[in-house]
Design a protein around this motif. Sequence first.
Motif, PDB file in Angstrom:
ATOM      1  N   LEU A  57      78.811  86.514  -7.151  1.00 35.46           N
ATOM      2  CA  LEU A  57      77.420  86.621  -7.596  1.00 35.46           C
ATOM      3  C   LEU A  57      76.492  86.886  -6.409  1.00 35.46           C
ATOM      4  O   LEU A  57      76.795  86.534  -5.286  1.00 35.46           O
ATOM      5  CB  LEU A  57      76.990  85.330  -8.309  1.00 35.46           C
ATOM      6  N   ASP A  58      75.335  87.486  -6.704  1.00 37.40           N
ATOM      7  CA  ASP A  58      74.372  87.784  -5.647  1.00 37.40           C
ATOM      8  C   ASP A  58      73.345  86.664  -5.499  1.00 37.40           C
ATOM      9  O   ASP A  58      72.766  86.201  -6.484  1.00 37.40           O
ATOM     10  CB  ASP A  58      73.592  89.068  -5.973  1.00 37.40           C
ATOM     11  N   ALA A  59      73.097  86.289  -4.259  1.00 31.26           N
ATOM     12  CA  ALA A  59      71.986  85.386  -3.941  1.00 31.26           C
ATOM     13  C   ALA A  59      70.745  86.230  -3.713  1.00 31.26           C
ATOM     14  O   ALA A  59      70.830  87.323  -3.145  1.00 31.26           O
ATOM     15  CB  ALA A  59      72.289  84.600  -2.668  1.00 31.26           C
ATOM     16  N   ILE A  60      69.578  85.729  -4.168  1.00 33.18           N
ATOM     17  CA  ILE A  60      68.354  86.470  -3.857  1.00 33.18           C
ATOM     18  C   ILE A  60      67.439  85.740  -2.880  1.00 33.18           C
ATOM     19  O   ILE A  60      66.608  86.355  -2.238  1.00 33.18           O
ATOM     20  CB  ILE A  60      67.565  86.878  -5.127  1.00 33.18           C
ATOM     21  N   THR A 103      70.478  82.390  -7.157  1.00 32.74           N
ATOM     22  CA  THR A 103      71.140  83.668  -7.437  1.00 32.74           C
ATOM     23  C   THR A 103      70.250  84.541  -8.321  1.00 32.74           C
ATOM     24  O   THR A 103      69.233  84.102  -8.841  1.00 32.74           O
ATOM     25  CB  THR A 103      72.458  83.469  -8.184  1.00 32.74           C
ATOM     26  N   ASP A 104      70.675  85.754  -8.490  1.00 41.38           N
ATOM     27  CA  ASP A 104      70.122  86.637  -9.509  1.00 41.38           C
ATOM     28  C   ASP A 104      70.487  86.046 -10.884  1.00 41.38           C
ATOM     29  O   ASP A 104      71.058  84.963 -10.946  1.00 41.38           O
ATOM     30  CB  ASP A 104      70.736  88.038  -9.324  1.00 41.38           C
ATOM     31  N   ARG A 105      70.185  86.748 -11.947  1.00 41.28           N
ATOM     32  CA  ARG A 105      70.397  86.163 -13.286  1.00 41.28           C
ATOM     33  C   ARG A 105      71.817  86.402 -13.801  1.00 41.28           C
ATOM     34  O   ARG A 105      72.253  87.540 -13.892  1.00 41.28           O
ATOM     35  CB  ARG A 105      69.395  86.780 -14.263  1.00 41.28           C
ATOM     36  N   LEU A 110      81.491  81.841  -8.179  1.00 44.54           N
ATOM     37  CA  LEU A 110      80.227  82.044  -7.476  1.00 44.54           C
ATOM     38  C   LEU A 110      80.349  83.149  -6.427  1.00 44.54           C
ATOM     39  O   LEU A 110      79.396  83.871  -6.173  1.00 44.54           O
ATOM     40  CB  LEU A 110      79.787  80.753  -6.779  1.00 44.54           C
ATOM     41  N   ARG A 111      81.518  83.269  -5.824  1.00 45.78           N
ATOM     42  CA  ARG A 111      81.707  84.228  -4.721  1.00 45.78           C
ATOM     43  C   ARG A 111      81.167  85.615  -5.029  1.00 45.78           C
ATOM     44  O   ARG A 111      80.604  86.281  -4.189  1.00 45.78           O
ATOM     45  CB  ARG A 111      83.197  84.370  -4.397  1.00 45.78           C
TER      46      ARG A 111
END
Lengths: 431, 365
Positions: free
Chosen positions: B292-295, B215-217, B289-290
């Motif tokens: 949050l952004d994945a990178i 994910t991002d931070r 988690l839903r």
Amino acid sequence: MVDACDIVVVGAGPAGLAAAEAAASHGKRVVLIDSQPRAGGQVWRHDALHGQPRVAMDAIRAAAGNANVTYLEGTQVVAVEPERLLLQDARRGFHLAYGALVLATGARELLLPFPGWTLPGVTGAGGLQALAKQGWPLRGKRVLIAGSGPLLFAAAATAQRHGAHVVGIHEQAGASAVHRFAAGLWRWPGKLAQAARLRLELARVPYRTGSIVTTAEGDHGVSGAHVRGGQGDERIECDLLAVGYGLLPQVELAQLLGCALEPEGAHARVQVGPWQATSQPRVFAAGEACGIGGIDCARVEGHIAGLAAAGAAVPRALVQRRDRARAFAASLRQHFALRDDVRGLANDDTTICRCEDVSLGAVRTHTDAREAKLATRCGMGACQGRICGGALAELGHGPRGGMRPPLFPTRLATLGEPVLSSVSDTRGYTP
Amino acid sequence: MSGHDLIIVGAGIVGAACADYATMQGMRIAIVEPGVVGGGATAAAMGHLVAMDDDPAELALAHYSLGLWEAFANLPQAEFSRCGTLWVASNDEEFARIPEKIARLAASGVAAERVDARELYRLEPSLAPGLAGGMRVANEAVVFPPAVARHWVDRAITRGATYHADAVFRLDDRGVLLHGGQRLHGPVLLATGGALPSLLPGLPVRLRKGHLVITDRYPGVIRHQLLELGYADSAHGGDAASVAFNVQPRPTGQILIGSSREYDAVDTGVSMEMIRRMLERSFHFLPRLRELDAIRLWTGFRPVSVDGLPYLGRAPGRDDVWVAAAHEGLGVTTSLGSARVVVDQILGRAPAIDPTPYDPSRVQP
Ligand SMILES: Cc1cc2nc3c(=O)[nH]c(=O)nc-3n(C[C@H](O)[C@H](O)[C@H](O)COP(=O)(O)OP(=O)(O)OC[C@H]3O[C@@H](n4cnc5c(N)ncnc54)[C@H](O)[C@@H]3O)c2cc1C
Ligand SMILES: Cc1cc2nc3c(=O)[nH]c(=O)nc-3n(C[C@H](O)[C@H](O)[C@H](O)COP(=O)(O)OP(=O)(O)OC[C@H]3O[C@@H](n4cnc5c(N)ncnc54)[C@H](O)[C@@H]3O)c2cc1C
């Protein structure tokens, strides 16, 4: 909600709009997708003050207004699966199945690092233009524009129309190259007229060739820049500094789809055949993704790609127009080729990867791009090397590494719980 | 050219650990690696330093190694972060089995404690409601494996190791033949991970693909490496593809999300279907988690031996060929212990732990 269609067009700039219109006019159900809130792409980006030019509004109406076209704004393609795309907008993630795909993903700016380039108030040339159009306050601001290519004029004109005081345009290409380019413009009368209009509009703005911004200075934001040119070094005061070294094709989606790429200088573009077909079946590409070519090129390629994706005949005249437009692009590339010294502006302390705060010195000790990434985190951040990858490739540090999904930072909910949709009803795509 | 005391083939975390230890013992070694140091399975790993209690030999090697890892707790590039491991019990049955696990770990010297539901939510407020409790192993940590491998190889080079950016084409009587045509002479240690059978067909290795999401931070969303207690079922389960809840707080504030296991998937591409299954499992335990952004998503291959234990020791039927490979999903953890078990034997010394369970000759030809 749509979950399937005949043709998906990704990108609603000039190329994508032309493709959507062409395919829809042959009776195909088209979904046109763009991540921006409004159609138009980079050149026709909606201007908060001045709206959009007539030609843009016409193109948008012809495409997005067509009954066969569903336009999804503010929507990103984030990943690909066999026969379908994974999309997300501000609210949800969902699948979209397609029969054929047209990639009109455009270009982004090539930003080359130099000392001070990360100061607030320093942007790209296209970046400045976009900010101006979004209504960023420019009135009375002293704006210095530098870098390379015709985009500098466009950015200057936009800034000026928004009340900025453009203190100079500094083109890295030498005078003779620029003059040879201008002298050849008669072959593209439309471009010549456009250039003349811009030159007139910017008549009071000093234009320097063979001139490079070497450093930006300032405490909390940029307050001036050092410029190196024919007359030696000088310091120019400014409130904003826009430096853009041209454009790079955005090929990431094509890469995820497995489309063959070919080199464009130190970078990559999507390889296409005469009818804009990529190496992957039923995937077409048009516009800057296939190489930087400008708006005329994008429109005619979009038109061809839309027809080809719809299985319609492509008139010879279109192909000839495309080839002429591509010849203009080649002339641009040749005359505005980057001089070696713009690649040597950054020093060891200059930040190269803004996401992870990595300096050029840290990367320079590695010969392999992947090794550099694993050792320094360069390119591991939120932009996944979109910015630093282009710069490093231009500086001779090897191409950006393998592309992995997602194409943009993506909500985990989109990846884990996309809205389900039936993949089966593609309505029997037959080109 | 005169011979080497040892030719180490492969510079993943295991080969790198061997190179570091061998040069520390004064051996004159050569390292052969065609790619980036730590660029194989090592670059894909989660980097969780963890003891699993389900096999005594695996536990012994892990515990031995965890002790050795302490020497690198302050190495900046290791990104060593002692977040601890928190095993989550979904129900009373899993919760009731925790004391046995604690006893097994304690027998090997690993300290763990049972936490009730209240304590669980105090430690990790973002966990989904309804969990029964958990088991905390406070001393465990996470690292950034490829940078550690790089550090060990660099140290070995400063102690005189030669580095050959080439692949071994085949073994011969006196050493190895490189693709580029060069020959190196001396005893050989194969640390080629999943590629072992191409040089040593007698030792089978199966590849078990895994997917990861970063994910991002988002600092502070979780504090421990979190796993479901059912993880071992997935890790040791049969041939069917499986997923388990396994998420990690990176020192950057990012969250690294695992884990999936799939045999016989050979392509390196990301399967969005596997990602979906893995994330569904993660959301079940960590609903936050839903949003949050994945990178980035990526894959890696765990090299698996015939019985899940690594091959450490002399290659069957060979005098001067040694093996340190097939560490499955624990090779980062067990790299340090593995290096000592093998190199001590090469030097004719008795290893600190019983090497028998890892002896490659257990494989019948
Ligand atoms: C603890 C840890 C934390 C990490 N954190 C981050 C992070 O925050 N951000 C981040 O970006 N990465 C992170 N990484 C991942 C790391 O940067 C690499 O991405 C990792 O090595 C996984 O490799 P990869 O396969 O994605 O590709 P790469 O390391 O880029 O390359 C591996 C090889 O696989 C090939 N490859 C790549 N993509 C494909 C594809 N789609 N299909 C086929 N082949 C392909 C490439 O050509 C290349 O040869 C982390 C790794 C670890 C161990
Ligand atoms: C998704 C995933 C998550 C994981 N998470 C963890 C974790 O949290 N904790 C943990 O402890 N472990 C974890 N692991 C396991 C760990 O990654 C591996 O066990 C470990 O990296 C194996 O290291 P290695 O050095 O044996 O292999 P590799 O890193 O694959 O190195 C082998 C090297 O040998 C080289 N090589 C191959 N053939 C030749 C040749 N002919 N000549 C010369 N060189 C050659 C290769 O180029 C490569 O660099 C995970 C694995 C995966 C896939």
